[in-house]
Design an enzyme around this catalytic site. Structure first.
Site, mmCIF file in Angstrom:
data_model
loop_
_atom_site.group_PDB
_atom_site.id
_atom_site.type_symbol
_atom_site.label_atom_id
_atom_site.label_comp_id
_atom_site.label_asym_id
_atom_site.label_seq_id
_atom_site.Cartn_x
_atom_site.Cartn_y
_atom_site.Cartn_z
ATOM 1 N N GLU A 265 44.942 14.592 52.316
ATOM 2 C CA GLU A 265 45.426 14.069 51.395
ATOM 3 C C GLU A 265 47.228 14.464 51.735
ATOM 4 O OE1 GLU A 265 42.618 15.520 50.061
ATOM 5 O OE2 GLU A 265 41.593 14.212 49.454
ATOM 6 N N HIS B 253 38.694 16.157 37.385
ATOM 7 C CA HIS B 253 38.824 14.613 37.918
ATOM 8 C C HIS B 253 39.933 13.925 36.740
ATOM 9 C CE1 HIS B 253 36.501 16.289 41.647
ATOM 10 N NE2 HIS B 253 36.825 14.169 42.031
#
Lengths: 378, 327
Positions: free
Chosen positions: B60, B129
């Protein structure tokens, strides 16, 4: 010890042994490094190595390289002076000792190629052709600075010469460089990106992620690790498990080379090879350029993590001394020419200081300009 | 107008902008061959090829920074995070590079980039998440933050975001990808950034809601209408820059406000909106502004606990009753 001396710039990464411990914290360790005789012998060997390159290099180019290295050295000395007078604030990281890296590498690219580096950026900016006036004015925090006084020493930028900064998070510029190279390939341009960073940045995740993608996608980027052997005050030996940085390229299947960073021509030659690979094959390269910074990490660094003796030893391998000595031996440089170089540099620096002194402070309303390219009133 | 899902609307926006401008490309984990973890990029690899729809390694920080570098020299990257939870790894490049490049270069390098993906809770995906991170990104000058709540808004705002010359954090919501709505087919349909939308007009209470909380607030408003309480539901749509004027004008009319949000309350966007209202319309308020936020705890896995952590219709209704003193 002799097998690990960075004396042979053509030495390939794989040939370098992994028992690297050139950094030194104590006098004892420093003295284990190189004796005066060894150092002298190495200096002579370097001159020998350089002779062939000198012969193969145009004198005008040699004088240009010498001029640029002297310019950076004197610019940095002037910056240190201005810093101590309170004219320059914040963090100021000097490049003295490392001049051969920026000058040699940037001499190997075209003006339309890109350069990006870390916060120790004055030398690269000068070598890429930015004006000393605008750089000095930036250090002074003036409106005439290359970044309008908003960036400072660590954030020099000049779009007109494709100098893309000046980035102050260690390793932050490595993904950016990868993206610049991605963009040139995307547009089918044959431009090359040079990405400079210190050896401490190699320990960041950004290095691993970027080099992996660069090789995976065959991006025309040259990653130039300037190994000055200290991340701030922490020696390489205390921070890196495998210290032969060039060898890390094998983790990505990337070409790499170990380069003597005190020999401007060695840096130039290695970069030429890497740039050729990037331009014609669209492939990245990792160069580990072994160098040394004489000054502290920044102006506020007392430097008590290394000895005076260690610094002095490296100063005997000084890149400017090395090139000028080799040129003199070949009859390509005399006292008069050297004097002229120093004089021209002196005048350029004086002009830069004058420009910085006379440039106005940024107007108060500049605080809120350039936050957004498309501002939306809310 | 065709009735399509949020994911189809986003897909249309990407497709249209990629057709319109060769410098737009999409990069992220699983965006190509897999067609997106949430199928937002369905068909894009087939149409635009691997040069412009790029599957990345799980890196990322690396690919976010790569996007910023590409934007420095004129490309217009759309960087997909599989979820914004993973953008946490990339915050150095978003905050230290993208948000500040224009400023610290004295105006020389603009960064026309979009970082997009789902934000907030999904269904029982637990603590790492389920985070709503808009207050993080909205904190930083230099970034724009967009949170659509309908398919039409999603399409119009994403097209604007891609055309914008600044870094835009475009936050979708995983629970809303299947939500349907009418969406214009016109390729020039765009919604400007920084303009709030009054999703329902009312006179008694203003409910400010964004993203997942907009449909919840609208259901609460329906319920309250039965009791004779008229709610005005305002969706800022863009968190930064915030269209505070539309919100304040509504509060000046209703004199009461409830702010609903999925994120944690502390230092949140709701706190900011509340502070702005107090500073600008204190004398108009007949009750203190009331926030209805996600729990001030990490998201639990257990279904019953998860339901307690996310504001629902009943909690918004209760808050409206509080500020109208009808509890």
């Amino acid at each position: 010890m002799s097998s690990r001396k960075p004396s042979n710039s053509r030495q390939q990464a794989d040939e370098v042994t992994s028992s690297v411990a050139t950094t030194a914290v104590t006098e004892q360790e420093a003295s284990d490094l190189l004796t005066a005789e060894e150092l002298h012998a190495e200096h002579e060997q370097r001159k020998e190595d350089q002779k062939g390159r000198i012969e193969a290099t145009d004198r005008e180019l040699l004088l240009h390289l010498l001029y640029q290295m002297v310019l950076i050295r004197r610019f940095e000395e002037k910056a240190a002076e201005a810093y101590s007078l309170g004219k320059i604030g914040g963090f100021c990281h000097l490049y003295i000792g490392q001049e051969a890296v920026a000058v040699g590498a940037i001499s190997a690219i075209r003006p339309d190629d890109y350069v990006i580096t870390s916060y120790r950026d004055h030398g690269h900016a000068l070598a890429k052709g930015m004006s000393a006036e605008e750089i000095m004015a930036e250090l002074y925090g003036k409106a005439g600075g290359c970044s309008a006084g908003k960036g400072g020493s660590m954030h020099l930028f000049d779009a007109s010469v494709n100098f893309l900064g000046g980035h102050a998070i260690v390793g932050g510029q490595i993904p950016l460089a990868t993206g610049i190279a991605f963009a040139t390939k995307y547009r089918n341009e044959d431009k090359v990106t040079l990405c400079f960073f210190g050896e401490a940045a190699v320990n960041q995740g950004s290095f691993n992620e970027s080099l992996n993608m660069a090789q995976l996608w065959k991006l025309p980027c040259v990653y130039i690790c300037e190994n000055n052997q200290y991340g701030m005050g922490t020696s390489l030996a205390r921070a890196m498990s495998l210290q032969d940085i060039a060898r890390k390229a094998c983790a990505y299947g990337m070409a790499s080379e170990f380069v003597d960073g005190m020999d401007v021509l060695a840096v130039r030659e290695a970069t030429l090879r890497a740039v050729e690979r990037a331009r014609t094959e669209s492939l990245p390269t990792l160069l580990e350029v072994r160098t040394y910074r004489y000054m502290g990490h920044s102006m506020s660094d007392p430097g008590n993590y290394r000895t005076r003796a260690e610094i002095e030893r490296y100063q005997q391998r000084d890149p400017i001394k090395l090139l000028s000595a080799s040129m003199r031996e070949k009859g390509l440089l005399d006292d008069e020419t050297m004097k002229q170089i120093e004089q021209r540099v002196h005048e350029e620096i004086e002009r830069a200081v004058r420009f910085a002194e006379e440039s106005p402070l940024p107007a108060p309303e500049e605080l809120y300009t350039d936050v957004y390219a498309n501002p939306i009133k809310s | 107008m065709p009735l399509i899902t949020m994911r189809e609307a986003l897909n249309q926006a990407l497709r249209e902008e990629m057709r319109r401008d060769e410098s737009v490309f999409l990069m992220g984990e699983e965006v190509g061959a897999y067609e997106g973890a949430y199928k937002v990029s369905r068909g894009l690899l087939a149409e635009f090829g691997p040069k412009r729809v790029i599957d990345t390694p799980i890196s990322e920080l690396g690919f976010a920074g790569l996007g910023v570098g590409a934007a420095m020299v004129g490309l217009r990257p759309v960087i997909e995070f599989m979820t914004f939870n993973f953008s946490i790894l990339a915050t150095d490049q978003i905050i230290n590079s993208a948000a500040k490049m224009l400023y610290m270069s004295g105006g020389q390098f603009k960064i026309p980039i979009v970082f997009r993906g789902p934000n907030g809770s999904a269904y029982q995906v637990s603590s790492q998440h389920s985070q709503a991170l808009e207050s993080w990104y909205a904190h930083f000058p230099g970034l724009k933050v967009v949170m659509p709540s309908t398919p039409a808004d999603a399409k119009g705002l994403l097209k604007s975001a891609i055309r914008d010359d600044d870094p835009v954090i475009f936050m979708e919501q995983e629970r809303m990808y299947g939500m349907k709505g009418e969406v214009p087919e016109d390729e020039d349909f765009i919604i400007p950034l920084g303009v709030a939308d009054i999703k329902r007009e009312g006179t008694d209470v203003t409910i400010v809601a964004r993203s997942l909380m907009v449909p919840v607030a609208l259901r609460a408003a329906e319920e309250l209408e039965k009791e004779g309480i008229s709610c005005e539901v305002i969706d800022p749509r863009t968190i930064r820059p915030l269209d505070i004027e539309t919100i304040v004008n509504s509060v000046k009319k209703t004199n009461r406000v409830v702010i609903a949000e999925e994120s944690h309350p502390f230092c949140g966007v709701g706190a900011e909106i509340s502070a702005e209202i107090i500073e600008r319309a204190f004398d108009y308020l007949d009750a203190p502004p009331r926030r209805v936020s996600g729990a001030d705890a990490p998201m639990p896995y257990a279904k019953n606990l998860e339901a307690l952590a996310i504001p629902d219709v009943q909690r918004i209704v209760a808050a409206v009753r509080e500020v109208t003193y009808t509890a």
